[in-house]
Design an enzyme around this catalytic site. Structure first.
Site, PDB file in Angstrom:
ATOM      1  N   GLY A   1       0.800  -1.212   0.000  1.00 42.42           N
ATOM      2  CA  GLY A   1       0.000   0.000   0.000  1.00 42.42           C
ATOM      3  C   GLY A   1       0.829   1.256   0.000  1.00 42.42           C
ATOM      4  O   GLY A   1       0.281   2.358   0.159  1.00 42.42           O
ATOM      5  N   ASP A   2       2.138   1.135  -0.169  1.00 43.58           N
ATOM      6  CA  ASP A   2       3.016   2.305  -0.261  1.00 43.58           C
ATOM      7  C   ASP A   2       4.190   1.917  -1.147  1.00 43.58           C
ATOM      8  O   ASP A   2       4.124   0.935  -1.877  1.00 43.58           O
ATOM      9  CB  ASP A   2       3.448   2.750   1.136  1.00 43.58           C
ATOM     10  CG  ASP A   2       3.675   4.262   1.236  1.00 43.58           C
ATOM     11  OD1 ASP A   2       4.252   4.831   0.283  1.00 43.58           O
ATOM     12  OD2 ASP A   2       3.281   4.868   2.240  1.00 43.58           O
TER      13      ASP A   2
END
Length: 466
Positions: free
Chosen positions: A255-256
């Site tokens: 997610g990053d």
């Protein structure tokens, strides 16, 4: 307590990952195993199994004391050939535990380490000196699940065993604004030398997965890292104020940023003054729709120097290699070399940001300007791209020495009309389509440089250990 053990593996090649498959055959409580090999920077003379120390692999019983007791006992062998702790098949619930020097943590196939969701099991640590505050909250931070500081010769490896951070508990607290301390990392090694993290699957970290910081001579190899693409700040691998690092054969969905290279935050990073340098990244596959395959920054105030990245694949990812910085950061990003990128479904191919604010506090120096120069990209094929480039330097602080060569970008049906958005930069291009902005003029048959010398970390070979 400690038995010398022999291991029996088979080597299995898997595209882009290089996972080692070992089969441990347990024949008694006092484990003796058929002969074989595993691969590590150093072999161990002694070893034991977690169950020797009361470990219970039922996924319910806490094994925090078992891990702590095992590592404490095995630490006595540091000066006598070192020791290895084997985590056998099972589900081993645990809170954080600290590693020791001349030590290997080995997760067998079918072994799952589960991070406890009982906050009382998580020790608190002070903020990192190069950050000045926590990333989630101004105060301190929770210990990482697997932690070590001031160590020498540490190996975390296995037969594709799994470490599950059970991060949803922490992600919910983050989204609900309930955090007073920064969430735990999955693995963090500080102030250490000779580190290997390899041949494991890591899932659902509370925040960053792998965080070597203030350390040197690091090999990260053959990891599969997975988190939901909407999970907050689940960066894959974050070398931070480290030197001589090799990251290779990893597959990351997060997610990053899949890999985020860092070196401290504003005035704290400037004062600490420890760069990340001499970093090799190769054969990485990344999926991250809202972030970058490789990010340099935004915390780069101690400097980032001599990064060599090649043979990279990104799919459904926001950007390929992104530089993030801002007024107040100071520091530098220079001598960055990237070649051989295969990109599919990207928002940007090239992205440099000089306005990435996000300061730790109002005490930063507005005159501390970052120095960005010597940024080289070559041999890139990209398809289904929304925008070729967004390259934004800082007024009165242009980013210089950008070189881009041999690049083919096929834009998507949702393409932006302006494919190259450039300001406060300078450099050259060669054989690039779509045609670049005027600040990056065509210079004929130019090939952007990529170093041909060998860094010392690339000479470190994993040993075949019996």
């Amino acid at each position: 307590m400690s038995q010398t053990m022999k291991m029996c593996p088979r080597l299995r090649n898997s595209y882009g990952i290089g996972v080692i498959s070992l089969v441990l055959i347990l024949v008694s409580v006092n484990v003796k195993v058929a002969s074989g090999v595993y691969y590590a920077i150093n072999c161990r003379k002694h070893s034991a199994v977690l169950t020797d120390f009361g470990g219970v692999g039922d996924g319910i019983t806490s094994n925090t004391k078992a891990f702590q007791s095992a590592i404490s006992k095995l630490s006595q062998y540091a000066s006598d050939g070192g020791a290895m702790l084997v985590v056998p098949p099972g589900k081993w619930l645990t809170g954080p535990f600290n590693l020791t020097s001349h030590f290997t943590l080995f997760l067998d196939f079918g072994a799952v380490i589960l991070a406890s969701q009982d906050e009382s099991e998580w020790p608190q640590l002070p903020v990192l000196p190069s950050y000045g505050r926590g990333r989630d909250a101004p105060g301190g931070r929770f210990s990482s699940l697997i932690f070590g500081t001031h160590l020498t010769d540490v190996v975390i490896t296995g037969n594709n065993g799994l470490i599950d951070g059970q991060g949803a508990y922490w992600w919910n607290k983050f989204h609900q604004g309930q955090l007073t301390l920064t969430r735990p990392y999955l693995i963090e090694i500080m102030y250490s030398d000779q580190i290997q993290i390899s041949f494991l699957t890591l899932v659902n970290s509370p925040t960053w997965f792998v965080h070597p910081v203030y350390s040197s001579n690091i090999i990260i190899k053959g990891l599969t890292i997975k988190a939901p693409v909407d999970s907050p700040n689940t960066d894959g691998i974050n070398p931070d104020s480290c030197s001589n690092i090799r990251i290779e054969d990893c597959n990351i969905t997060s997610g990053d940023d899949c890999i985020a290279v860092k070196s401290g935050w504003d005035e704290y990073g400037i004062r600490f003054g420890m760069p990340t340098q001499h970093l090799i990244i190769r054969r990485i596959t990344c999926v991250s729709p809202d972030s970058a395959m490789i990010a340099l920054g935004s915390e780069m105030s101690g400097g980032i120097y001599d990064v060599r990245a090649e043979d990279l694949t990104a799919i459904n990812t926001e950007a390929a290699v992104r530089i993030k910085t801002a007024i107040g950061r100071g520091g530098y990003v220079k001598n960055i070399f990237v070649k051989g990128m295969n990109l599919n479904t990207m928002k940007y191919v090239f992205w440099i940001t000089g306005t990435y604010g996000d300061h730790p506090d109002p005490g930063y120096d507005p005159k501390a300007l970052p120095y960005i120069t010597g940024i080289n990209y070559r041999d890139v094929v990209a398809t289904n791209v929304t925008k070729s480039a967004r390259l934004e330097g800082i007024s009165n602080d242009p980013f210089t020495g950008i070189c881009i060569s041999n690049v083919s970008i096929q834009v998507s049906e949702q393409q932006k009309k302006l494919q190259w958005n450039c300001s406060n930069i300078s450099g050259v291009t060669s054989n690039v389509t779509p045609y670049p902005c005027a600040l990056l003029p065509e210079k004929g048959q130019l090939e952007c440089p990529f170093p041909t010398d060998t860094l010392p970390i690339d000479n470190v070979q994993l040993k075949s250990c019996n």
